[in-house]
Design an enzyme around this catalytic site. Structure first.
Site, PDB file in Angstrom:
ATOM      1  N   LYS A 124      22.634  15.587  -8.035  1.00 14.28           N
ATOM      2  CA  LYS A 124      22.285  14.225  -7.630  1.00 14.28           C
ATOM      3  C   LYS A 124      22.497  13.261  -8.805  1.00 14.28           C
ATOM      4  O   LYS A 124      21.924  13.438  -9.881  1.00 14.28           O
ATOM      5  CB  LYS A 124      20.829  14.149  -7.161  1.00 14.28           C
ATOM      6  CG  LYS A 124      20.523  14.990  -5.923  1.00 14.28           C
ATOM      7  CD  LYS A 124      21.311  14.501  -4.727  1.00 14.28           C
ATOM      8  CE  LYS A 124      20.946  15.306  -3.478  1.00 14.28           C
ATOM      9  NZ  LYS A 124      21.759  14.916  -2.320  1.00 14.28           N
TER      10      LYS A 124
ATOM     11  N   LYS B 255       3.188   7.100   4.779  1.00 14.54           N
ATOM     12  CA  LYS B 255       2.375   5.890   4.687  1.00 14.54           C
ATOM     13  C   LYS B 255       1.909   5.404   6.061  1.00 14.54           C
ATOM     14  O   LYS B 255       1.479   4.260   6.204  1.00 14.54           O
ATOM     15  CB  LYS B 255       3.163   4.782   3.984  1.00 14.54           C
ATOM     16  CG  LYS B 255       3.564   5.131   2.552  1.00 14.54           C
ATOM     17  CD  LYS B 255       4.391   4.022   1.933  1.00 14.54           C
ATOM     18  CE  LYS B 255       4.932   4.434   0.570  1.00 14.54           C
ATOM     19  NZ  LYS B 255       5.777   3.383  -0.033  1.00 14.54           N
TER      20      LYS B 255
ATOM     21  N   PRO C 224       0.830  -1.208   0.000  1.00 11.41           N
ATOM     22  CA  PRO C 224       0.000   0.000   0.000  1.00 11.41           C
ATOM     23  C   PRO C 224       0.864   1.258   0.000  1.00 11.41           C
ATOM     24  O   PRO C 224       1.791   1.379   0.797  1.00 11.41           O
ATOM     25  CB  PRO C 224      -0.799  -0.137   1.303  1.00 11.41           C
ATOM     26  CG  PRO C 224      -0.817  -1.597   1.590  1.00 11.41           C
ATOM     27  CD  PRO C 224       0.499  -2.111   1.106  1.00 11.41           C
ATOM     28  N   GLU C 225       0.570   2.171  -0.917  1.00 13.25           N
ATOM     29  CA  GLU C 225       1.313   3.423  -1.008  1.00 13.25           C
ATOM     30  C   GLU C 225       0.417   4.558  -0.515  1.00 13.25           C
ATOM     31  O   GLU C 225      -0.647   4.321   0.054  1.00 13.25           O
ATOM     32  CB  GLU C 225       1.808   3.625  -2.437  1.00 13.25           C
ATOM     33  CG  GLU C 225       2.777   2.526  -2.881  1.00 13.25           C
ATOM     34  CD  GLU C 225       3.391   2.770  -4.250  1.00 13.25           C
ATOM     35  OE1 GLU C 225       3.344   3.908  -4.742  1.00 13.25           O
ATOM     36  OE2 GLU C 225       3.921   1.811  -4.843  1.00 13.25           O
TER      37      GLU C 225
ATOM     38  N   ARG D 150      14.167  -2.590  -7.141  1.00 12.82           N
ATOM     39  CA  ARG D 150      12.735  -2.474  -7.418  1.00 12.82           C
ATOM     40  C   ARG D 150      12.515  -2.449  -8.918  1.00 12.82           C
ATOM     41  O   ARG D 150      13.306  -1.874  -9.672  1.00 12.82           O
ATOM     42  CB  ARG D 150      12.152  -1.197  -6.789  1.00 12.82           C
ATOM     43  CG  ARG D 150      12.398  -1.049  -5.303  1.00 12.82           C
ATOM     44  CD  ARG D 150      11.723  -2.129  -4.480  1.00 12.82           C
ATOM     45  NE  ARG D 150      10.285  -2.081  -4.562  1.00 12.82           N
ATOM     46  CZ  ARG D 150       9.516  -1.308  -3.802  1.00 12.82           C
ATOM     47  NH1 ARG D 150      10.065  -0.488  -2.921  1.00 12.82           N
ATOM     48  NH2 ARG D 150       8.214  -1.335  -3.916  1.00 12.82           N
TER      49      ARG D 150
END
Length: 269
Positions: free
Chosen positions: A150, A57, A2-3, A259
């Site tokens: 970055k 979250k 769940p996000e 991921r």
């Protein structure tokens, strides 16, 4: 997992049944979640519920004496049920409410958490979090400044909770597709115009998913037991090898930070 939209959907679903009511007691059938269920939750008795909030979250249930902090983990869900509803195998925690209902926590993989904080400022899990993506603090100016120099790929960088909270794997892939940005690019390579588009897209994608009740891919259910419907509108996530709905080219998959990332090389640059 769940996000943010799924957690916000859960918050909105349970709030009307909790606020203004009293938690009579908690039933904990299995305290061995990601971290053991806090002793203060095991000892709950006649606690009025003042509010139900969300940070990143985490669901935050405000009581008179402190806060219950709930994380749904990989497979957790919350439902409002009649008090007499029998528990099943993966139903680990119930909060028994004064209105004859229970808030039931179900988690097949037991990777969620039920924690306690006297006040939110002392909570370790909430420390060092970045801004909420739907807040006024999350602006193009903020993200552009953060991105400078970055070298981390932008997909992985967006999922860093110190940069912005709640943009998980699904919504990072979907937002980058909608913004037309390749996920493998270095975050620092994005122009100010691209960052402006990305911030607007993240907000729009998350808001639309909340309107659809979140994304049900495996275990997530809304508080009424219904699935989220945003999965039917996914453009790239989980669609590797299928044709892009925009251009007809094949959706690709790559690994970023262990991921899976889904993208269209023709639509994203």
């Amino acid at each position: 997992m769940p996000e943010l939209p799924e957690v916000e959907t859960s918050r909105r679903g349970i709030e009307p049944y909790l606020v203004g009511q009293t938690i009579l007691y908690a039933v904990v059938r299995n305290a061995r979640l990601r971290w053991p269920v806090s002793d203060e939750i095991l000892a709950l008795s006649d606690q009025p519920v003042l509010s139900v909030q969300r940070r990143a979250k985490y669901l935050l249930i405000e009581l008179k004496t402190g806060w219950i902090i709930v994380h749904l983990g990989m497979s957790g869900s919350l439902r409002i049920l009649p008090e007499e509803t029998e528990a099943e195998k993966h139903d680990h925690v119930d909060l028994v409410i004064s209105n004859g209902k229970i808030l039931r926590y179900t988690d097949p993989r037991r990777f969620g958490a039920w924690l306690w904080a006297k006040d939110l400022e002392t909570s370790n899990v909430l420390a060092h979090l970045g801004p909420e993506p739907l807040s006024d603090e999350f602006t193009a100016e903020y993200l552009f400044e953060k991105s400078r120099n970055k070298r981390t790929v932008v997909k992985q960088w967006l999922m860093d909770n110190k940069v912005v909270v709640g943009v998980g794997n699904i919504y990072a892939s979907e937002s980058l597709f909608t913004a037309g940005i390749l996920p493998e690019r270095a975050a620092g390579s994005l122009t100010e115009t691209e960052i402006t588009q990305l911030v607007a897209t993240i907000k729009a994608v998350l808001l639309h998913s909340i309107e659809q009740g979140g994304t049900t891919l495996r275990d997530f259910l809304q508080s009424d037991g219904k699935p989220g419907y945003f999965a039917q509108e996914l453009q790239v996530y989980g669609r590797a090898g299928e044709l892009c709905r925009r251009c007809g080219n094949v959706i690709e998959i790559a690994k970023h930070g262990q991921r899976s990332t889904f993208f269209c090389r023709h639509c994203q640059h």
